[in-house]
Write a protein that holds these residues in place. Structure first.
Motif, PDB file in Angstrom:
ATOM      1  N   SER A  61       0.855  -1.323  -0.122  1.00 49.08           N
ATOM      2  CA  SER A  61      -0.011  -0.064  -0.049  1.00 49.08           C
ATOM      3  C   SER A  61       0.878   1.454   0.144  1.00 49.08           C
ATOM      4  CB  SER A  61      -1.018   0.244   1.280  1.00 49.08           C
ATOM      5  OG  SER A  61      -1.907  -0.892   1.091  1.00 49.08           O
ATOM      6  N   LEU A  62       1.895   1.261   0.758  1.00 49.66           N
ATOM      7  CA  LEU A  62       2.835   2.508   0.928  1.00 49.66           C
ATOM      8  C   LEU A  62       3.576   2.681  -0.462  1.00 49.66           C
ATOM      9  CD1 LEU A  62       4.386   1.917   4.287  1.00 49.66           C
ATOM     10  CD2 LEU A  62       2.920   3.896   3.650  1.00 49.66           C
ATOM     11  N   VAL A  63       4.023   1.543  -1.086  1.00 44.58           N
ATOM     12  CA  VAL A  63       4.606   1.704  -2.351  1.00 44.58           C
ATOM     13  C   VAL A  63       3.636   2.320  -3.451  1.00 44.58           C
ATOM     14  CG1 VAL A  63       5.793   0.442  -4.591  1.00 44.58           C
ATOM     15  CG2 VAL A  63       6.258  -0.148  -2.137  1.00 44.58           C
ATOM     16  N   ALA A  64       2.200   1.580  -3.417  1.00 45.57           N
ATOM     17  CA  ALA A  64       1.295   1.947  -4.294  1.00 45.57           C
ATOM     18  C   ALA A  64       0.891   3.524  -4.274  1.00 45.57           C
ATOM     19  CB  ALA A  64       0.110   1.089  -4.280  1.00 45.57           C
ATOM     20  N   LEU A  65       0.751   3.896  -2.832  1.00 41.70           N
ATOM     21  CA  LEU A  65       0.521   5.286  -2.779  1.00 41.70           C
ATOM     22  C   LEU A  65       1.739   6.447  -3.333  1.00 41.70           C
ATOM     23  CD1 LEU A  65      -1.195   5.047   0.892  1.00 41.70           C
ATOM     24  CD2 LEU A  65      -2.345   5.661  -1.103  1.00 41.70           C
ATOM     25  N   ARG A  66       2.773   6.050  -2.744  1.00 43.08           N
ATOM     26  CA  ARG A  66       3.987   6.937  -3.115  1.00 43.08           C
ATOM     27  C   ARG A  66       4.067   6.806  -4.690  1.00 43.08           C
ATOM     28  NH1 ARG A  66       7.429  10.369  -2.195  1.00 43.08           N
ATOM     29  NH2 ARG A  66       9.411  10.308  -2.795  1.00 43.08           N
ATOM     30  N   ALA A  67       3.724   5.823  -5.395  1.00 45.33           N
ATOM     31  CA  ALA A  67       4.059   5.915  -6.986  1.00 45.33           C
ATOM     32  C   ALA A  67       2.645   6.202  -7.662  1.00 45.33           C
ATOM     33  CB  ALA A  67       4.543   4.517  -7.337  1.00 45.33           C
ATOM     34  N   ARG A  68       1.647   6.487  -6.765  1.00 44.96           N
ATOM     35  CA  ARG A  68       0.398   6.919  -7.311  1.00 44.96           C
ATOM     36  C   ARG A  68      -0.393   5.879  -8.234  1.00 44.96           C
ATOM     37  NH1 ARG A  68      -1.836  11.616  -5.146  1.00 44.96           N
ATOM     38  NH2 ARG A  68      -0.135  12.908  -4.307  1.00 44.96           N
ATOM     39  N   TRP A  69       0.013   4.643  -7.893  1.00 49.57           N
ATOM     40  CA  TRP A  69      -0.698   3.604  -8.665  1.00 49.57           C
ATOM     41  C   TRP A  69      -2.359   3.919  -8.711  1.00 49.57           C
ATOM     42  CZ3 TRP A  69       2.224  -1.383  -6.752  1.00 49.57           C
ATOM     43  CH2 TRP A  69       3.510  -1.324  -7.125  1.00 49.57           C
ATOM     44  N   GLY A  70      -2.791   3.298  -9.797  1.00 46.45           N
ATOM     45  CA  GLY A  70      -4.504   3.483  -9.907  1.00 46.45           C
ATOM     46  C   GLY A  70      -5.018   2.657  -8.771  1.00 46.45           C
ATOM     47  N   LEU A  71      -4.385   1.443  -8.662  1.00 45.47           N
ATOM     48  CA  LEU A  71      -5.183   0.549  -7.824  1.00 45.47           C
ATOM     49  C   LEU A  71      -4.557   0.628  -6.248  1.00 45.47           C
ATOM     50  CD1 LEU A  71      -3.146  -2.396  -6.819  1.00 45.47           C
ATOM     51  CD2 LEU A  71      -2.719  -1.729  -8.902  1.00 45.47           C
ATOM     52  N   ALA A  72      -3.965   1.933  -5.880  1.00 44.61           N
ATOM     53  CA  ALA A  72      -3.462   2.247  -4.399  1.00 44.61           C
ATOM     54  C   ALA A  72      -4.474   2.229  -3.563  1.00 44.61           C
ATOM     55  CB  ALA A  72      -2.622   3.572  -4.542  1.00 44.61           C
ATOM     56  N   LEU A  73      -5.685   3.007  -3.861  1.00 41.50           N
ATOM     57  CA  LEU A  73      -6.912   2.987  -2.638  1.00 41.50           C
ATOM     58  C   LEU A  73      -7.554   1.565  -2.596  1.00 41.50           C
ATOM     59  CD1 LEU A  73      -8.518   6.387  -3.372  1.00 41.50           C
ATOM     60  CD2 LEU A  73      -6.854   5.613  -1.624  1.00 41.50           C
ATOM     61  N   ALA A  74      -7.506   0.838  -3.723  1.00 46.17           N
ATOM     62  CA  ALA A  74      -8.201  -0.662  -3.370  1.00 46.17           C
ATOM     63  C   ALA A  74      -6.966  -1.331  -2.500  1.00 46.17           C
ATOM     64  CB  ALA A  74      -8.108  -1.216  -4.840  1.00 46.17           C
ATOM     65  N   LEU A  75      -5.840  -1.297  -2.767  1.00 42.25           N
ATOM     66  CA  LEU A  75      -4.830  -2.009  -1.701  1.00 42.25           C
ATOM     67  C   LEU A  75      -4.972  -1.456  -0.391  1.00 42.25           C
ATOM     68  CD1 LEU A  75      -1.576  -2.321  -3.837  1.00 42.25           C
ATOM     69  CD2 LEU A  75      -2.651  -3.985  -2.637  1.00 42.25           C
ATOM     70  N   VAL A  76      -5.243  -0.253  -0.231  1.00 39.84           N
ATOM     71  CA  VAL A  76      -5.400   0.392   1.020  1.00 39.84           C
ATOM     72  C   VAL A  76      -6.685  -0.259   1.741  1.00 39.84           C
ATOM     73  CG1 VAL A  76      -5.715   2.547   2.504  1.00 39.84           C
ATOM     74  CG2 VAL A  76      -3.927   2.276   0.687  1.00 39.84           C
ATOM     75  N   TRP A  77      -7.749  -0.111   0.913  1.00 39.35           N
ATOM     76  CA  TRP A  77      -8.874  -0.904   1.551  1.00 39.35           C
ATOM     77  C   TRP A  77      -8.751  -2.483   1.836  1.00 39.35           C
ATOM     78  CZ3 TRP A  77     -13.168   0.600   3.570  1.00 39.35           C
ATOM     79  CH2 TRP A  77     -13.679   1.847   2.954  1.00 39.35           C
ATOM     80  N   LEU A  78      -7.850  -3.177   1.094  1.00 41.52           N
ATOM     81  CA  LEU A  78      -7.645  -4.714   1.111  1.00 41.52           C
ATOM     82  C   LEU A  78      -6.694  -4.623   2.438  1.00 41.52           C
ATOM     83  CD1 LEU A  78      -7.719  -7.568   0.631  1.00 41.52           C
ATOM     84  CD2 LEU A  78      -5.949  -7.215  -0.954  1.00 41.52           C
ATOM     85  N   PHE A  79      -5.672  -3.937   2.615  1.00 42.70           N
ATOM     86  CA  PHE A  79      -4.913  -3.916   3.757  1.00 42.70           C
ATOM     87  C   PHE A  79      -5.481  -3.709   5.229  1.00 42.70           C
ATOM     88  CE2 PHE A  79      -3.188  -0.311   6.410  1.00 42.70           C
ATOM     89  CZ  PHE A  79      -2.656  -0.947   7.313  1.00 42.70           C
TER      90      PHE A  79
END
Length: 143
Positions: A61-79
């Motif tokens: 989630s941290l990597v996805a948020l930092r890189a602004r991946w499109g699925l970042a918020l979905a990963l945060v929800w899952l985490f």
């Protein structure tokens, strides 16, 4: 309004997720000698691996948020869902706490911090979702 609330969503979530990146510490429940033996295996296994999975999801989630991946918020929800369920599962098995030996600091120090930050993450995401849905309604009404 707090500093955290003033941050854009992606930046505001990162400090809340960071403590969860250290959840590998829960694997200590599997180490003989750190806990009173025999620690109930149903507790040790489910909590240790639940913490490990939650920690990996937090790092992703941290990597996805930092890189602004499109699925970042979905990963945060899952985490956040997996991590919260893991902590609730551990609390449900609280009878194992007297056997934790040198890992006593996990339920007394880490678990409260983790529960509070999970709640703050849920609140931040839901608040942002409501804000964006209200702005969409306002845009639709002005058309």
């Amino acid at each position: 309004m707090s500093w955290l609330e003033k941050q854009p969503l992606h930046q505001g979530l990162m400090p809340l997720i960071f403590p969860h990146a250290l959840r590998h510490v829960g694997l200590a429940f599997l180490v003989p000698g750190l806990v009173v033996q025999p620690l109930p295996s149903f507790f040790a296994t489910s909590v240790a691996y639940g913490d490990f999975v939650s920690g990996v999801l937090a790092l992703l989630s941290l990597v996805a948020l930092r890189a602004r991946w499109g699925l970042a918020l979905a990963l945060v929800w899952l985490f956040n869902i997996v991590g919260t369920m893991d902590l609730l599962n551990a609390l449900r098995q609280a009878e194992a706490v007297p056997d934790l030996g040198t890992t006593w600091y996990i339920p007394t120090f880490w678990v409260p911090i983790l529960l509070v930050t999970h709640g703050m993450i849920f609140a931040r995401i839901i608040k942002e979702w409501r804000r964006s849905s209200n702005s969409l309604k306002d845009q639709a009404a002005s058309v």
